[in-house]
Design an enzyme around this catalytic site. Structure first.
Site, mmCIF file in Angstrom:
data_model
loop_
_atom_site.group_PDB
_atom_site.id
_atom_site.type_symbol
_atom_site.label_atom_id
_atom_site.label_comp_id
_atom_site.label_asym_id
_atom_site.label_seq_id
_atom_site.Cartn_x
_atom_site.Cartn_y
_atom_site.Cartn_z
ATOM 1 N N LEU A 110 -4.686 1.180 -8.901
ATOM 2 C CA LEU A 110 -3.529 0.954 -8.050
ATOM 3 C C LEU A 110 -2.906 2.315 -7.779
ATOM 4 O O LEU A 110 -2.760 3.122 -8.705
ATOM 5 C CB LEU A 110 -2.511 0.038 -8.740
ATOM 6 C CG LEU A 110 -2.953 -1.418 -9.002
ATOM 7 C CD1 LEU A 110 -1.867 -2.162 -9.769
ATOM 8 C CD2 LEU A 110 -3.281 -2.134 -7.706
ATOM 9 N N ASP A 111 -2.536 2.587 -6.513
ATOM 10 C CA ASP A 111 -1.961 3.899 -6.217
ATOM 11 C C ASP A 111 -0.561 4.020 -6.804
ATOM 12 O O ASP A 111 0.008 3.035 -7.298
ATOM 13 C CB ASP A 111 -1.971 4.183 -4.708
ATOM 14 C CG ASP A 111 -1.077 3.232 -3.923
ATOM 15 O OD1 ASP A 111 0.093 3.057 -4.299
ATOM 16 O OD2 ASP A 111 -1.556 2.660 -2.917
ATOM 17 N N ILE A 112 -0.012 5.192 -6.747
ATOM 18 C CA ILE A 112 1.249 5.486 -7.434
ATOM 19 C C ILE A 112 2.404 4.636 -6.923
ATOM 20 O O ILE A 112 3.341 4.334 -7.670
ATOM 21 C CB ILE A 112 1.582 7.002 -7.310
ATOM 22 C CG1 ILE A 112 2.749 7.361 -8.238
ATOM 23 C CG2 ILE A 112 1.866 7.374 -5.864
ATOM 24 C CD1 ILE A 112 2.994 8.853 -8.348
#
Length: 332
Positions: A110-112
């Site tokens: 999952l991206d930031i």
């Protein structure tokens, strides 16, 4: 972990928990790994009897292994899914429980700026199958969209599809959904898809001149995030949840196995043997210590068979004299 047999070197070492496959490939290219005395090459296959050395130290599988484990982690916005971040940002790995052997593998990323459910496991084959498109594991997201999603946009994003990096991407479904509190609300949508390409949900929405202001993964395959995990926290999957994952990817043989075959186990590289006990060393147990102290004080326990029969004289400890009872002294 089973012994390596006709498998690629980087897979054997990665499954043993030494590092990721990509990292091990870099080790091979740097000449840090040897097989049977010769420098290894990328893609080389090894057998059970091959001698593998990493940085000159012999690689041997660990004896202790972990049972198959799965964690449900609730990622926060601002956390990164990496072990070491050069920018010093908080990483999900700083809170995970230690493993006796092996390492935690994230099932996708999952991206930031995305929060929600992230699965981790210590079983390499399970992680691989959960991420592979051929198994079509559904991911579900709650999305808050700034802008109006019209019926035409829904048709485009679920049927026609959008070209992204030469690949036609689309949602399996897109419908009005619930917000992060589980309540129906404007601008919140439920989106599902069975691929895990980088930032695919955001890029699909943004292709329609819309903006994603919140993105939360709420489910991965049969596992649902729910409300029982605090942000930045995790819990162990139940047996039923773990077995549902195994069934979803065709690993039925591992269902209900206390220590599943193929469980990743960290290998040791020429671990030092334990120091042998020398004469004069302190006893390892309290019982042995008391026995030694008694012997030093002259109260050694009589040898087996030295116990006296009822009515017989009790043996006197070496170095001591028996006190013989005499007539009582008169009181003054």
């Amino acid at each position: 972990m089973s012994e390596p047999s006709n498998e690629r070197l980087q897979k054997v070492l990665a499954d043993a928990g030494l590092a990721s496959r990509r990292e091990i490939e870099r080790w091979i290219e740097a000449g840090r790994i040897e097989v049977n005395g010769a420098t290894a090459i990328t893609g080389q296959k090894v057998k059970a009897k091959d001698r593998i050395k990493v940085d000159g130290r012999l690689f041997t599988p660990a004896r202790r292994t972990e049972p198959l484990r799965v964690l449900l982690y609730r990622k926060k916005v601002g956390e990164v899914v990496t072990r070491d971040d050069p920018e010093g940002r908080p990483t999900i790995f700083r809170k995970l429980p230690n493993l006796v052997s092996g390492r935690w593998i994230t099932v996708g990323r999952l991206d930031i700026n995305t929060s929600g459910l992230l699965l981790l496991t210590n079983h390499g084959e399970l992680a691989k199958r959960l991420m592979h498109p051929s198994h079509e594991i559904t991911r579900e997201y709650a999305v808050r969209v700034l802008g109006e999603i019209t019926p035409e946009i829904i048709t485009t994003l679920t049927r026609t599809g959008v070209m992204i990096d030469g690949h036609r991407a689309k949602f399996d479904s897109l419908a009005p959904g619930l917000n992060e509190e589980g309540v129906s609300a404007n601008q919140w949508w439920s989106a599902t898809l069975h691929e895990g390409r980088q930032r695919e949900v955001r890029r699909l929405i943004e292709s329609q001149k819309l903006q994603v202001s919140r993105l939360i993964r709420t489910a991965y395959g049969p596992l649902v995030l729910g409300r029982g995990i605090k942000a930045g926290g995790f819990r162990e999957a139940t047996d039923a949840e773990r077995n549902a994952l195994l069934k979803a990817v065709g690993l039925d043989a591992l269902i209900d196995a206390p220590t599943a075959p193929g469980t990743r186990s960290r290998s040791t590289i020429s671990a030092a043997p334990k120091r042998p006990v020398k004469p004069g060393d302190a006893p390892s147990s309290a019982k042995a210590r008391r026995a030694r102290e008694a012997a030093d004080a002259g109260f050694a326990k009589p040898a087996r068979g030295g116990k006296t029969k009822p009515g017989g004289a009790r043996p006197t400890a070496p170095g001591r004299t028996r006190r013989v009872a005499g007539p009582a002294k008169p009181r003054r």
